[in-house]
Design a protein around this motif. Structure first.
Motif, short mmCIF file in Angstrom:
data_model
loop_
_atom_site.label_atom_id
_atom_site.label_comp_id
_atom_site.label_asym_id
_atom_site.label_seq_id
_atom_site.Cartn_x
_atom_site.Cartn_y
_atom_site.Cartn_z
N VAL A 132 -4.91 4.25 -9.47
CA VAL A 132 -3.74 3.37 -9.40
C VAL A 132 -4.17 1.93 -9.18
O VAL A 132 -3.68 1.00 -9.84
CB VAL A 132 -2.77 3.84 -8.29
CG1 VAL A 132 -1.70 2.80 -8.01
CG2 VAL A 132 -2.12 5.18 -8.67
N LEU A 133 -5.09 1.72 -8.25
CA LEU A 133 -5.57 0.36 -7.97
C LEU A 133 -6.20 -0.27 -9.21
O LEU A 133 -5.90 -1.42 -9.56
CB LEU A 133 -6.58 0.38 -6.81
CG LEU A 133 -6.00 0.69 -5.43
CD1 LEU A 133 -7.12 1.03 -4.45
CD2 LEU A 133 -5.15 -0.46 -4.92
N LEU A 134 -7.06 0.48 -9.88
CA LEU A 134 -7.72 -0.05 -11.08
C LEU A 134 -6.73 -0.30 -12.20
O LEU A 134 -6.83 -1.30 -12.91
CB LEU A 134 -8.84 0.90 -11.52
CG LEU A 134 -10.03 1.00 -10.55
CD1 LEU A 134 -10.99 2.09 -11.00
CD2 LEU A 134 -10.71 -0.34 -10.37
N ALA A 135 -5.74 0.59 -12.36
CA ALA A 135 -4.73 0.41 -13.41
C ALA A 135 -3.91 -0.85 -13.19
O ALA A 135 -3.44 -1.46 -14.15
CB ALA A 135 -3.81 1.64 -13.47
N GLU A 136 -3.76 -1.26 -11.92
CA GLU A 136 -3.02 -2.47 -11.61
C GLU A 136 -3.93 -3.69 -11.51
O GLU A 136 -3.49 -4.76 -11.08
CB GLU A 136 -2.22 -2.29 -10.31
CG GLU A 136 -1.09 -1.31 -10.47
CD GLU A 136 -0.01 -1.46 -9.41
OE1 GLU A 136 -0.16 -2.28 -8.48
OE2 GLU A 136 1.00 -0.76 -9.53
N MET A 141 0.19 9.69 -5.03
CA MET A 141 0.70 11.05 -4.79
C MET A 141 1.30 11.63 -6.05
O MET A 141 1.08 12.81 -6.37
CB MET A 141 1.76 11.04 -3.68
CG MET A 141 1.20 10.91 -2.31
SD MET A 141 2.53 10.93 -1.08
CE MET A 141 1.51 10.90 0.40
N LYS A 142 2.06 10.82 -6.76
CA LYS A 142 2.66 11.29 -8.02
C LYS A 142 1.56 11.73 -8.99
O LYS A 142 1.69 12.74 -9.67
CB LYS A 142 3.55 10.21 -8.65
CG LYS A 142 4.79 9.85 -7.86
CD LYS A 142 5.83 10.93 -7.84
CE LYS A 142 6.56 11.02 -9.16
NZ LYS A 142 7.58 12.09 -9.17
N SER A 153 9.04 10.11 -0.01
CA SER A 153 9.83 9.49 1.06
C SER A 153 8.87 8.75 1.98
O SER A 153 7.72 9.15 2.13
CB SER A 153 10.58 10.53 1.90
OG SER A 153 11.61 11.15 1.17
N VAL A 154 9.37 7.69 2.61
CA VAL A 154 8.62 7.01 3.66
C VAL A 154 9.48 6.98 4.92
O VAL A 154 10.71 6.97 4.84
CB VAL A 154 8.20 5.57 3.27
CG1 VAL A 154 7.25 5.58 2.09
CG2 VAL A 154 9.39 4.70 3.00
N ARG A 155 8.80 7.00 6.08
CA ARG A 155 9.52 6.83 7.34
C ARG A 155 8.55 6.32 8.39
O ARG A 155 7.35 6.51 8.30
CB ARG A 155 10.24 8.09 7.77
CG ARG A 155 9.38 9.21 8.25
CD ARG A 155 10.26 10.39 8.66
NE ARG A 155 9.45 11.44 9.24
CZ ARG A 155 9.82 12.69 9.34
NH1 ARG A 155 11.00 13.07 8.89
NH2 ARG A 155 9.04 13.58 9.89
N GLN A 156 9.13 5.67 9.39
CA GLN A 156 8.34 5.02 10.43
C GLN A 156 9.12 5.07 11.73
O GLN A 156 10.34 4.98 11.74
CB GLN A 156 8.05 3.59 9.98
CG GLN A 156 6.97 2.87 10.73
CD GLN A 156 7.47 2.19 11.97
OE1 GLN A 156 8.54 1.58 11.97
NE2 GLN A 156 6.69 2.27 13.04
N MET A 189 0.83 -1.21 0.00
CA MET A 189 0.00 0.00 0.00
C MET A 189 0.86 1.26 0.00
O MET A 189 0.49 2.26 -0.63
CB MET A 189 -0.96 0.00 1.19
CG MET A 189 -1.92 1.18 1.21
SD MET A 189 -2.92 1.39 -0.32
CE MET A 189 -3.99 -0.02 -0.23
N SER A 190 2.02 1.24 0.65
CA SER A 190 2.88 2.44 0.63
C SER A 190 3.34 2.74 -0.79
O SER A 190 3.40 3.91 -1.19
CB SER A 190 4.06 2.29 1.58
OG SER A 190 4.99 1.33 1.13
N ARG A 191 3.62 1.70 -1.58
CA ARG A 191 3.99 1.92 -2.98
C ARG A 191 2.81 2.49 -3.76
O ARG A 191 2.96 3.44 -4.54
CB ARG A 191 4.46 0.61 -3.61
CG ARG A 191 4.84 0.75 -5.10
CD ARG A 191 5.24 -0.58 -5.72
NE ARG A 191 4.13 -1.50 -5.82
CZ ARG A 191 3.22 -1.49 -6.80
NH1 ARG A 191 3.28 -0.58 -7.76
NH2 ARG A 191 2.24 -2.37 -6.83
#
Length: 175
Positions: free
Chosen positions: A161-165, A95-96, A105-108, A87-89
Motif C-alpha cells: 500500500v505504501l509503495l503504491a501510494e 487489511m483489505k 472499523s476503528v475505535r479509540q 496510518m489508520s487509513r
C-alpha cells in the motif's frame, strides 16, 4: 477559554508495554503481554502493532500508536494525530489486501470510564465481517505465533500500500 484539566491514570512506576515494543526494550517487563513479533511498522511519529487480544471469531486487529509515549487523545500534538489518521487509513487498506474483510472499523478509548486499559494512546483498526460479534466484547488472547503471522501478513500488505501510494516503506519491520 480555559481547557479542562485531566490527570494521567498510569500508576506510579508504570512500564508502558507499547513503549517497550516500539523502542525494542529487552527483556520486556513482567506484565507486558506484547511480543517482539507484534510490531509491523515504526517511524518517528507512529508505530503499528498486532493486538494481543482478538474479539469474536477473528484475530489480527491492529493498533496504531504514537511512537513516543503519549497517554491519550488529549496529549496528541497535531502532527502526530494527523500521522495516526493517515496510518489508520493505510492499515485499513492493507487489511483489505491481506485478509479480504467485508469492511473495517476503528475505535479509540480514553481514561478508565472510556474503557482505556493501556496508558499509551492507541487507535484500534479492525477487519470486519458480517455478524462478527465485535461489539459483544468476546475478548480472547491471541497466541504469539498467530500474532507474528498476522503481523507478517499485514506488514507485507502495508508495504504494498505504501509503495503504491509513492510513500516510504522503510518503516515496515514485518513481512
Amino acid at each position: 477559554m480555559t481547557l479542562p484539566a485531566w490527570a494521567s491514570h498510569a500508576p506510579a512506576g508504570y512500564a508502558c508495554p507499547f513503549c517497550e515494543l516500539a523502542t525494542g526494550v529487552s527483556p520486556f517487563s513482567a506484565d507486558n503481554l506484547c511480543a517482539p513479533g507484534d510490531l509491523l511498522y515504526r517511524d518517528e511519529l507512529v508505530s503499528v502493532l498486532i493486538a494481543c487480544d482478538g474479539f469474536g471469531d477473528h484475530e489480527g486487529h491492529a493498533m496504531v500508536i504514537p511512537t513516543a509515549h503519549l497517554e491519550s487523545l488529549y496529549d496528541l500534538p497535531d502532527d502526530v494525530n494527523a500521522a495516526i489518521a493517515v496510518m489508520s487509513r493505510l492499515v485499513a487498506l492493507a487489511m483489505k489486501a491481506a485478509w479480504r474483510p467485508q469492511g473495517t472499523s476503528v475505535r479509540q478509548h480514553n481514561e478508565p470510564a472510556g474503557n482505556q486499559h493501556v496508558w499509551h494512546y492507541h487507535l484500534h483498526v479492525f477487519p470486519r465481517w458480517e455478524d462478527d460479534n465485535l461489539y459483544r466484547q468476546l475478548r480472547h488472547r491471541v497466541p504469539v505465533d498467530v500474532r507474528a503471522l498476522k503481523a507478517a501478513e499485514l506488514g507485507a500488505a502495508l508495504r504494498g500500500v505504501l509503495l503504491a501510494e509513492g510513500r516510504d516503506a522503510s518503516g515496515v519491520v514485518a513481512g
